[in-house]
Write a protein that holds these residues in place. Structure first.
Motif, PDB file in Angstrom:
ATOM      1  N   VAL A 133      -7.025  43.079  -6.903  1.00 46.85           N
ATOM      2  CA  VAL A 133      -7.404  42.378  -5.678  1.00 46.85           C
ATOM      3  C   VAL A 133      -8.927  42.332  -5.610  1.00 46.85           C
ATOM      4  CG1 VAL A 133      -7.230  42.289  -3.169  1.00 46.85           C
ATOM      5  CG2 VAL A 133      -5.339  43.245  -4.511  1.00 46.85           C
ATOM      6  N   ASP A 134      -9.465  41.125  -5.471  1.00 47.90           N
ATOM      7  CA  ASP A 134     -10.910  40.945  -5.328  1.00 47.90           C
ATOM      8  C   ASP A 134     -11.202  40.350  -3.959  1.00 47.90           C
ATOM      9  OD1 ASP A 134     -12.348  41.493  -8.027  1.00 47.90           O
ATOM     10  OD2 ASP A 134     -10.551  40.375  -8.588  1.00 47.90           O
ATOM     11  N   PHE A 135     -12.200  40.910  -3.294  1.00 49.36           N
ATOM     12  CA  PHE A 135     -12.649  40.380  -2.011  1.00 49.36           C
ATOM     13  C   PHE A 135     -13.985  39.683  -2.245  1.00 49.36           C
ATOM     14  CE2 PHE A 135      -9.879  43.933  -1.119  1.00 49.36           C
ATOM     15  CZ  PHE A 135      -9.059  43.448  -0.107  1.00 49.36           C
ATOM     16  N   VAL A 136     -13.987  38.373  -2.060  1.00 45.44           N
ATOM     17  CA  VAL A 136     -15.173  37.566  -2.360  1.00 45.44           C
ATOM     18  C   VAL A 136     -15.514  36.724  -1.144  1.00 45.44           C
ATOM     19  CG1 VAL A 136     -16.192  35.859  -3.909  1.00 45.44           C
ATOM     20  CG2 VAL A 136     -14.502  37.478  -4.792  1.00 45.44           C
ATOM     21  N   GLN A 137     -16.595  37.092  -0.478  1.00 46.29           N
ATOM     22  CA  GLN A 137     -17.114  36.292   0.635  1.00 46.29           C
ATOM     23  C   GLN A 137     -16.022  35.939   1.655  1.00 46.29           C
ATOM     24  OE1 GLN A 137     -20.265  35.822   1.059  1.00 46.29           O
ATOM     25  NE2 GLN A 137     -21.112  36.253  -0.978  1.00 46.29           N
ATOM     26  N   GLY A 138     -15.220  36.937   2.011  1.00 42.07           N
ATOM     27  CA  GLY A 138     -14.197  36.726   3.028  1.00 42.07           C
ATOM     28  C   GLY A 138     -12.850  36.270   2.500  1.00 42.07           C
ATOM     29  N   TRP A 139     -12.769  35.941   1.215  1.00 39.85           N
ATOM     30  CA  TRP A 139     -11.500  35.541   0.607  1.00 39.85           C
ATOM     31  C   TRP A 139     -10.896  36.716  -0.159  1.00 39.85           C
ATOM     32  CZ3 TRP A 139      -9.246  30.847   1.446  1.00 39.85           C
ATOM     33  CH2 TRP A 139     -10.057  29.811   1.941  1.00 39.85           C
ATOM     34  N   GLU A 140      -9.605  36.945   0.029  1.00 42.71           N
ATOM     35  CA  GLU A 140      -8.872  37.960  -0.730  1.00 42.71           C
ATOM     36  C   GLU A 140      -8.088  37.245  -1.833  1.00 42.71           C
ATOM     37  OE1 GLU A 140      -6.625  41.108   1.405  1.00 42.71           O
ATOM     38  OE2 GLU A 140      -4.929  40.454   0.166  1.00 42.71           O
ATOM     39  N   ASP A 145      -0.841  38.793 -13.855  1.00 48.50           N
ATOM     40  CA  ASP A 145      -0.683  38.518 -15.277  1.00 48.50           C
ATOM     41  C   ASP A 145       0.597  37.708 -15.470  1.00 48.50           C
ATOM     42  OD1 ASP A 145      -1.035  38.575 -17.986  1.00 48.50           O
ATOM     43  OD2 ASP A 145      -1.117  40.753 -18.163  1.00 48.50           O
ATOM     44  N   THR A 146       0.473  36.499 -16.030  1.00 49.46           N
ATOM     45  CA  THR A 146       1.626  35.600 -16.123  1.00 49.46           C
ATOM     46  C   THR A 146       1.652  34.902 -17.488  1.00 49.46           C
ATOM     47  OG1 THR A 146       0.250  34.030 -14.878  1.00 49.46           O
ATOM     48  CG2 THR A 146       1.997  35.156 -13.669  1.00 49.46           C
ATOM     49  N   PRO A 147       1.996  35.626 -18.550  1.00 48.70           N
ATOM     50  CA  PRO A 147       2.075  35.000 -19.875  1.00 48.70           C
ATOM     51  C   PRO A 147       3.269  34.056 -19.982  1.00 48.70           C
ATOM     52  CG  PRO A 147       2.916  37.236 -19.962  1.00 48.70           C
ATOM     53  CD  PRO A 147       2.366  37.045 -18.570  1.00 48.70           C
ATOM     54  N   GLY A 148       3.280  33.327 -21.085  1.00 45.68           N
ATOM     55  CA  GLY A 148       4.347  32.360 -21.343  1.00 45.68           C
ATOM     56  C   GLY A 148       3.756  31.070 -21.851  1.00 45.68           C
ATOM     57  N   HIS A 149       2.747  30.581 -21.141  1.00 43.48           N
ATOM     58  CA  HIS A 149       1.937  29.458 -21.612  1.00 43.48           C
ATOM     59  C   HIS A 149       0.824  29.975 -22.516  1.00 43.48           C
ATOM     60  CE1 HIS A 149      -0.410  25.727 -21.497  1.00 43.48           C
ATOM     61  NE2 HIS A 149      -1.456  26.472 -21.206  1.00 43.48           N
ATOM     62  N   ALA A 150       0.212  31.068 -22.105  1.00 42.90           N
ATOM     63  CA  ALA A 150      -0.824  31.755 -22.879  1.00 42.90           C
ATOM     64  C   ALA A 150      -0.775  33.229 -22.502  1.00 42.90           C
ATOM     65  CB  ALA A 150      -2.210  31.177 -22.581  1.00 42.90           C
ATOM     66  N   THR A 151      -1.101  34.099 -23.461  1.00 41.12           N
ATOM     67  CA  THR A 151      -1.031  35.539 -23.172  1.00 41.12           C
ATOM     68  C   THR A 151      -2.111  35.973 -22.191  1.00 41.12           C
ATOM     69  OG1 THR A 151      -2.418  36.047 -25.096  1.00 41.12           O
ATOM     70  CG2 THR A 151      -0.024  36.092 -25.413  1.00 41.12           C
ATOM     71  N   HIS A 152      -3.151  35.152 -22.038  1.00 40.28           N
ATOM     72  CA  HIS A 152      -4.270  35.499 -21.158  1.00 40.28           C
ATOM     73  C   HIS A 152      -4.218  34.690 -19.863  1.00 40.28           C
ATOM     74  CE1 HIS A 152      -5.510  32.036 -23.585  1.00 40.28           C
ATOM     75  NE2 HIS A 152      -6.217  31.681 -22.532  1.00 40.28           N
ATOM     76  N   HIS A 153      -3.027  34.399 -19.375  1.00 40.22           N
ATOM     77  CA  HIS A 153      -2.873  33.550 -18.191  1.00 40.22           C
ATOM     78  C   HIS A 153      -2.755  34.400 -16.936  1.00 40.22           C
ATOM     79  CE1 HIS A 153      -1.215  30.637 -15.370  1.00 40.22           C
ATOM     80  NE2 HIS A 153      -1.522  29.672 -16.227  1.00 40.22           N
ATOM     81  N   MET A 154      -3.473  33.994 -15.900  1.00 42.53           N
ATOM     82  CA  MET A 154      -3.388  34.597 -14.572  1.00 42.53           C
ATOM     83  C   MET A 154      -2.934  33.556 -13.557  1.00 42.53           C
ATOM     84  SD  MET A 154      -4.243  37.809 -14.178  1.00 42.53           S
ATOM     85  CE  MET A 154      -5.115  39.172 -14.947  1.00 42.53           C
ATOM     86  N   ALA A 155      -2.150  33.983 -12.572  1.00 39.82           N
ATOM     87  CA  ALA A 155      -1.920  33.202 -11.367  1.00 39.82           C
ATOM     88  C   ALA A 155      -2.619  33.927 -10.227  1.00 39.82           C
ATOM     89  CB  ALA A 155      -0.433  33.058 -11.086  1.00 39.82           C
ATOM     90  N   PHE A 156      -3.111  33.172  -9.258  1.00 39.48           N
ATOM     91  CA  PHE A 156      -3.885  33.755  -8.160  1.00 39.48           C
ATOM     92  C   PHE A 156      -3.193  33.482  -6.828  1.00 39.48           C
ATOM     93  CE2 PHE A 156      -7.244  32.418 -11.279  1.00 39.48           C
ATOM     94  CZ  PHE A 156      -7.522  33.687 -11.753  1.00 39.48           C
ATOM     95  N   LEU A 157      -3.038  34.528  -6.039  1.00 41.59           N
ATOM     96  CA  LEU A 157      -2.505  34.396  -4.694  1.00 41.59           C
ATOM     97  C   LEU A 157      -3.638  34.568  -3.708  1.00 41.59           C
ATOM     98  CD1 LEU A 157       0.083  34.016  -3.000  1.00 41.59           C
ATOM     99  CD2 LEU A 157       0.263  36.514  -2.905  1.00 41.59           C
TER     100      LEU A 157
END
Length: 300
Positions: A133-140, A145-157
């Motif tokens: 979890v990163d807090f950046v200028q008021g955004w959380e 980690d979501t591989p399948g398309h690429a091993t280095h794939h992230m999804a962000f919520l």
């Protein structure tokens, strides 16, 4: 603070690649940058919301493929901090291998398609890990980690919006249809299913797809994605055991993509946009590699 969609008009076609703008009091955050070839469109999109590239404080990229992260270096050299999966980070710091691999695929189309990809200085890079979890200028911003398309794939919520990159599939305008981008060397169907289960369990009210747009019909989106995974698996199991060559697959797969598009009532121009966002010939190579490495020889 409202999320804004920036249409990057890839290859002059609207609705194929998006970057997402998250405003804050000191500038803005981008999720995805698009390729170097659409940097001018990205700059124009920022300007429509009152920003310049120098106002981008942070960039989060779902993965390092050129259509998602190609402009990272340009923004980093203007001050942006780039957040990327820990496995992808070295390839943004030194993109030589990434570019060499892409050049073998695209040849003399490399520059027109993707433009320039600059390295990201080490001090501008930040590695992401599963569940971080990163807090950046008021955004959380939560990273998954979501591989399948690429091993280095992230999804962000972010709040109740899921930025799905490619793991959520390619869904463009018109009747609801999802296609899978399955490029080599890391397409892996079973991992994709696991990632799908992960993102489907999250508290999501809208899906923001890089290809393309924000969809509030989350349950329908998940149903479409699950059905597409099933359809892809059925096609692979029906087609690959006979051992088609790559050239044969590059003829067969576009035909299957086109038949699916017609069956779902997609207009011709939308089908063409799908091909620009997600070239079937590239998925042919990804499917062949997946079959040979993981299905035909599972013990390897």
């Amino acid at each position: 603070m409202q999320i804004q969609t920036l249409d990057l008009h890839f290859q002059g076609v609207p609705g194929t690649i998006a970057a997402y703008l998250l405003p804050h009091h000191a500038g803005c955050i981008l999720i995805e940058t698009g390729p170097g070839s659409t940097l001018e469109a990205l700059t124009a999109g920022l300007a429509r919301h009152g920003y310049q590239p120098e106002d981008v404080t942070d960039v989060f990229v779902t993965h390092i493929h050129l259509d998602h992260a190609g402009a990272c270096g340009s923004l980093a050299r203007r001050g942006a901090r780039v957040h990327v999966h820990k496995r992808g980070l070295p390839h943004l710091q030194d993109p030589a291998r990434l570019l060499a691999s892409a050049e073998r695929i695209y040849g003399d189309q490399m520059k027109p398609l993707w433009g320039e990809m600059l390295s990201v200085p080490e001090e501008n890079l930040h590695a992401l890990h599963d569940g971080q979890v990163d807090f950046v200028q008021g955004w959380e911003i939560r990273s998954y980690d979501t591989p399948g398309h690429a091993t280095h794939h992230m999804a962000f919520l972010v709040g109740d919006t899921l930025f799905s990159g490619d793991i959520g599939g390619v869904r463009l305008e018109g009747p609801p249809l999802i296609m899978l981008p399955m490029p080599p060397p890391e397409f892996h169907l079973e991992q994709w299913r696991q990632s799908f289960e992960k993102i489907r369990s999250l508290p999501v009210r809208q899906v923001a797809a890089t290809h393309f747009g924000i969809y509030p019909d989350v349950e329908e989106h998940w149903q479409l994605l699950g059905a597409t995974l099933d359809a892809v698996e059925a096609w692979i199991e029906a087609t690959l055991p006979s051992g088609p060559t790559l050239e044969e697959l590059r003829a067969l797969l576009p035909h299957w993509f086109q038949e699916r598009a017609k069956a779902h009532g997609l207009a011709k121009h939308t089908g063409e946009a799908h091909e620009i966002a997600n070239p079937a010939w590239m998925s042919a190579a990804g499917i062949q590699r997946y079959w040979q490495k993981h299905r035909n020889n599972p013990g390897r």
